[in-house]
Design an enzyme around this catalytic site. Structure first.
Site, PDB file in Angstrom:
ATOM      1  N   TRP A 103     -35.605 -45.759 -34.075  1.00 19.80           N
ATOM      2  CA  TRP A 103     -34.440 -45.909 -33.200  1.00 19.80           C
ATOM      3  C   TRP A 103     -34.277 -47.349 -32.738  1.00 19.80           C
ATOM      4  O   TRP A 103     -33.211 -47.748 -32.293  1.00 19.80           O
ATOM      5  CB  TRP A 103     -34.560 -44.992 -31.971  1.00 19.80           C
ATOM      6  CG  TRP A 103     -34.580 -43.524 -32.286  1.00 19.80           C
ATOM      7  CD1 TRP A 103     -35.678 -42.705 -32.228  1.00 19.80           C
ATOM      8  CD2 TRP A 103     -33.492 -42.696 -32.710  1.00 19.80           C
ATOM      9  NE1 TRP A 103     -35.330 -41.425 -32.587  1.00 19.80           N
ATOM     10  CE2 TRP A 103     -33.991 -41.385 -32.880  1.00 19.80           C
ATOM     11  CE3 TRP A 103     -32.136 -42.930 -32.963  1.00 19.80           C
ATOM     12  CZ2 TRP A 103     -33.201 -40.317 -33.295  1.00 19.80           C
ATOM     13  CZ3 TRP A 103     -31.341 -41.863 -33.377  1.00 19.80           C
ATOM     14  CH2 TRP A 103     -31.876 -40.583 -33.532  1.00 19.80           C
ATOM     15  N   ASP A 141     -41.368 -47.008 -48.265  1.00 17.53           N
ATOM     16  CA  ASP A 141     -41.199 -48.287 -47.560  1.00 17.53           C
ATOM     17  C   ASP A 141     -40.670 -49.373 -48.501  1.00 17.53           C
ATOM     18  O   ASP A 141     -40.923 -49.335 -49.709  1.00 17.53           O
ATOM     19  CB  ASP A 141     -42.557 -48.697 -46.976  1.00 17.53           C
ATOM     20  CG  ASP A 141     -42.419 -49.737 -45.881  1.00 17.53           C
ATOM     21  OD1 ASP A 141     -41.276 -50.032 -45.475  1.00 17.53           O
ATOM     22  OD2 ASP A 141     -43.451 -50.256 -45.437  1.00 17.53           O
ATOM     23  N   GLY A 142     -39.973 -50.341 -47.911  1.00 21.31           N
ATOM     24  CA  GLY A 142     -39.546 -51.532 -48.666  1.00 21.31           C
ATOM     25  C   GLY A 142     -38.069 -51.568 -49.005  1.00 21.31           C
ATOM     26  O   GLY A 142     -37.624 -52.464 -49.721  1.00 21.31           O
ATOM     27  N   LEU A 170     -40.511 -25.719 -54.837  1.00 21.94           N
ATOM     28  CA  LEU A 170     -40.938 -26.883 -54.051  1.00 21.94           C
ATOM     29  C   LEU A 170     -40.385 -26.847 -52.626  1.00 21.94           C
ATOM     30  O   LEU A 170     -39.199 -26.583 -52.432  1.00 21.94           O
ATOM     31  CB  LEU A 170     -40.434 -28.167 -54.737  1.00 21.94           C
ATOM     32  CG  LEU A 170     -40.645 -29.468 -53.960  1.00 21.94           C
ATOM     33  CD1 LEU A 170     -42.107 -29.907 -54.025  1.00 21.94           C
ATOM     34  CD2 LEU A 170     -39.748 -30.586 -54.476  1.00 21.94           C
ATOM     35  N   ARG A 173     -36.525 -54.934 -47.707  1.00 26.03           N
ATOM     36  CA  ARG A 173     -36.912 -56.115 -48.486  1.00 26.03           C
ATOM     37  C   ARG A 173     -36.281 -56.097 -49.874  1.00 26.03           C
ATOM     38  O   ARG A 173     -35.876 -57.125 -50.406  1.00 26.03           O
ATOM     39  CB  ARG A 173     -38.447 -56.193 -48.595  1.00 26.03           C
ATOM     40  CG  ARG A 173     -39.093 -56.786 -47.365  1.00 26.03           C
ATOM     41  CD  ARG A 173     -40.570 -56.507 -47.310  1.00 26.03           C
ATOM     42  NE  ARG A 173     -40.841 -55.131 -46.912  1.00 26.03           N
ATOM     43  CZ  ARG A 173     -42.022 -54.545 -46.993  1.00 26.03           C
ATOM     44  NH1 ARG A 173     -43.050 -55.208 -47.476  1.00 26.03           N
ATOM     45  NH2 ARG A 173     -42.182 -53.295 -46.592  1.00 26.03           N
ATOM     46  N   HIS A 198     -31.431 -48.681 -48.408  1.00 25.80           N
ATOM     47  CA  HIS A 198     -31.611 -47.266 -48.048  1.00 25.80           C
ATOM     48  C   HIS A 198     -30.799 -46.368 -48.995  1.00 25.80           C
ATOM     49  O   HIS A 198     -31.235 -45.288 -49.379  1.00 25.80           O
ATOM     50  CB  HIS A 198     -31.181 -47.021 -46.602  1.00 25.80           C
ATOM     51  CG  HIS A 198     -32.013 -47.777 -45.605  1.00 25.80           C
ATOM     52  ND1 HIS A 198     -33.386 -47.825 -45.665  1.00 25.80           N
ATOM     53  CD2 HIS A 198     -31.670 -48.524 -44.520  1.00 25.80           C
ATOM     54  CE1 HIS A 198     -33.846 -48.558 -44.665  1.00 25.80           C
ATOM     55  NE2 HIS A 198     -32.823 -48.999 -43.961  1.00 25.80           N
ATOM     56  N   LEU A 211     -50.613 -46.317 -41.696  1.00 22.61           N
ATOM     57  CA  LEU A 211     -50.044 -44.970 -41.605  1.00 22.61           C
ATOM     58  C   LEU A 211     -48.767 -44.895 -40.773  1.00 22.61           C
ATOM     59  O   LEU A 211     -48.003 -43.939 -40.898  1.00 22.61           O
ATOM     60  CB  LEU A 211     -51.071 -43.987 -41.033  1.00 22.61           C
ATOM     61  CG  LEU A 211     -52.195 -43.603 -41.997  1.00 22.61           C
ATOM     62  CD1 LEU A 211     -53.152 -42.621 -41.331  1.00 22.61           C
ATOM     63  CD2 LEU A 211     -51.632 -42.980 -43.268  1.00 22.61           C
TER      64      LEU A 211
HETATM   65  C1  FPP Z   1     -38.531 -47.910 -44.753  1.00 21.60           C
HETATM   66  O1  FPP Z   1     -38.083 -49.087 -45.369  1.00 21.60           O
HETATM   67  C2  FPP Z   1     -37.578 -46.856 -45.000  1.00 21.60           C
HETATM   68  C3  FPP Z   1     -36.932 -46.136 -44.059  1.00 21.60           C
HETATM   69  C4  FPP Z   1     -37.139 -46.311 -42.616  1.00 21.60           C
HETATM   70  C5  FPP Z   1     -35.955 -45.122 -44.439  1.00 21.60           C
HETATM   71  C6  FPP Z   1     -36.331 -44.331 -45.623  1.00 21.60           C
HETATM   72  C7  FPP Z   1     -35.188 -43.559 -46.086  1.00 21.60           C
HETATM   73  C8  FPP Z   1     -34.887 -43.395 -47.401  1.00 21.60           C
HETATM   74  C9  FPP Z   1     -35.694 -43.922 -48.502  1.00 21.60           C
HETATM   75  C10 FPP Z   1     -33.738 -42.559 -47.782  1.00 21.60           C
HETATM   76  C11 FPP Z   1     -33.990 -41.183 -47.330  1.00 21.60           C
HETATM   77  C12 FPP Z   1     -33.161 -40.247 -47.988  1.00 21.60           C
HETATM   78  C13 FPP Z   1     -32.802 -39.073 -47.465  1.00 21.60           C
HETATM   79  C14 FPP Z   1     -32.169 -38.115 -48.318  1.00 21.60           C
HETATM   80  C15 FPP Z   1     -33.027 -38.737 -46.045  1.00 21.60           C
HETATM   81  P1  FPP Z   1     -37.755 -50.337 -44.466  1.00 21.60           P
HETATM   82  O2  FPP Z   1     -36.332 -50.296 -44.098  1.00 21.60           O
HETATM   83  O3  FPP Z   1     -38.704 -50.389 -43.328  1.00 21.60           O
HETATM   84  O4  FPP Z   1     -38.024 -51.511 -45.470  1.00 21.60           O
HETATM   85  P2  FPP Z   1     -38.596 -52.953 -45.089  1.00 21.60           P
HETATM   86  O5  FPP Z   1     -39.993 -52.743 -44.591  1.00 21.60           O
HETATM   87  O6  FPP Z   1     -38.561 -53.678 -46.393  1.00 21.60           O
HETATM   88  O7  FPP Z   1     -37.679 -53.530 -44.064  1.00 21.60           O
END
Ligand code: FPP
Length: 257
Positions: A86, A37-38, A148, A41, A54, A212
């Site tokens: 979504w 997460d994050g 893994l 931000r 991302h 969660l």
């Molecule tokens: C949450 O942060 C993150 C996600 C919804 C996407 C997570 C995806 C990745 C870290 C990349 C994944 C990589 C592969 C290879 C599939 P947020 O956007 O909710 O952050 P925020 O809470 O700060 O807005």
């Protein structure tokens, strides 16, 4: 006079790479699950679009997969896209659906080389064709690997998963294949996406949120939780190592004494 850098503020939970934490390599958790997460931000703080967060997050995934594989973690489950994601703006959803494609385009040879096996949990069928194609190819090409397990939660929602399990079980009862009396925890678990995996030992969530978010609600019943303020794109091997170290110093009693 020593030079000081007062402007380099150490973040809470940040671990210096100069202080190895002394992991016990015989007690590495078998299954680590991460809510990454994050990203948004992180990008906003830099005046960048959310998708830049991302993209950076994807680079961190590569580092942590390498590290977890080297440490001998058996399963690494990463929450890459939830059934609720979504609702995000279309360009962000499209970008998130393209990330696994980019990730596997650049990284699949290394995963194969490292004996990593790619799997997914979640409602796979409704993903865009290009996402499905890249992921299916990775699953196929790594299916005989026994290192893994890199398990992506893609379009995953724990409540949806459990409702589906209930439907499967009810259908078996209706068809007369199963008696209600035979329904137990093991049977329920066997109807979840995670049926072939050991339960998570450790859940990590970055960015300071402590919830969660519909992730592995059943499977995390006895997992240890580890939270950090650090945003996912800033998460390093050192943070991961610290999480494992703290995990190794917890007392897991599973309800006993
Ligand atoms: C949450 O942060 C993150 C996600 C919804 C996407 C997570 C995806 C990745 C870290 C990349 C994944 C990589 C592969 C290879 C599939 P947020 O956007 O909710 O952050 P925020 O809470 O700060 O807005």
């Amino acid at each position: 006079m020593p030079i000081k850098f007062p402007f380099v503020k150490k973040r809470k939970n940040e671990v210096s790479s100069h202080h190895p934490v002394g992991l016990n390599h015989k007690q590495i958790p078998k299954h680590v699950a991460i809510i990454m997460d994050g990203n948004g931000r992180w990008a906003k703080n830099r005046g960048m679009p959310r998708i830049a967060g991302h993209k950076e997050g994807m680079e961190v995934v590569k580092k942590i997969v390498r590290f977890a594989s080297d440490l001998g973690v058996e399963v690494l489950t990463l929450y890459a896209f939830s059934t609720e994601n979504w609702k995000r703006p279309r360009n962000e959803v499209e970008f998130l659906m393209k990330l696994p494609v980019d990730f596997l385009n650049t990284y699949l040879p290394e995963l194969i080389e490292k004996n990593v096996r790619v799997q997914t949990i979640g409602d796979f069928d409704v993903l865009p064709p290009h996402t499905k194609k890249a992921v299916q190819e990775a699953i196929e090409r790594t299916k005989d690997n026994d290192g893994l397990i890199l398990n992506f939660a893609l379009n995953y929602g724990s409540r949806f998963e459990m409702v589906n399990a209930v439907k499967q079980i009810a259908a078996k009862v209706e068809r007369g294949e199963l008696d209600t009396e035979e329904i137990d925890e093991a049977l329920f678990s066997s109807e979840l996406y995670t049926c072939d995996l050991v339960e998570p030992d450790l859940l990590i969530r970055t960015s300071g949120e402590q919830r969660l978010s519909n992730f592995l609600l059943w499977q995390l019943a006895y997992a240890e939780f580890w939270f950090t303020e650090v945003y996912w794109p800033d998460f390093t091997e050192n943070h991961f190592e610290k999480a494992l170290y703290d995990y190794q110093n917890r007392k897991r009693r599973y309800g006993g004494v």
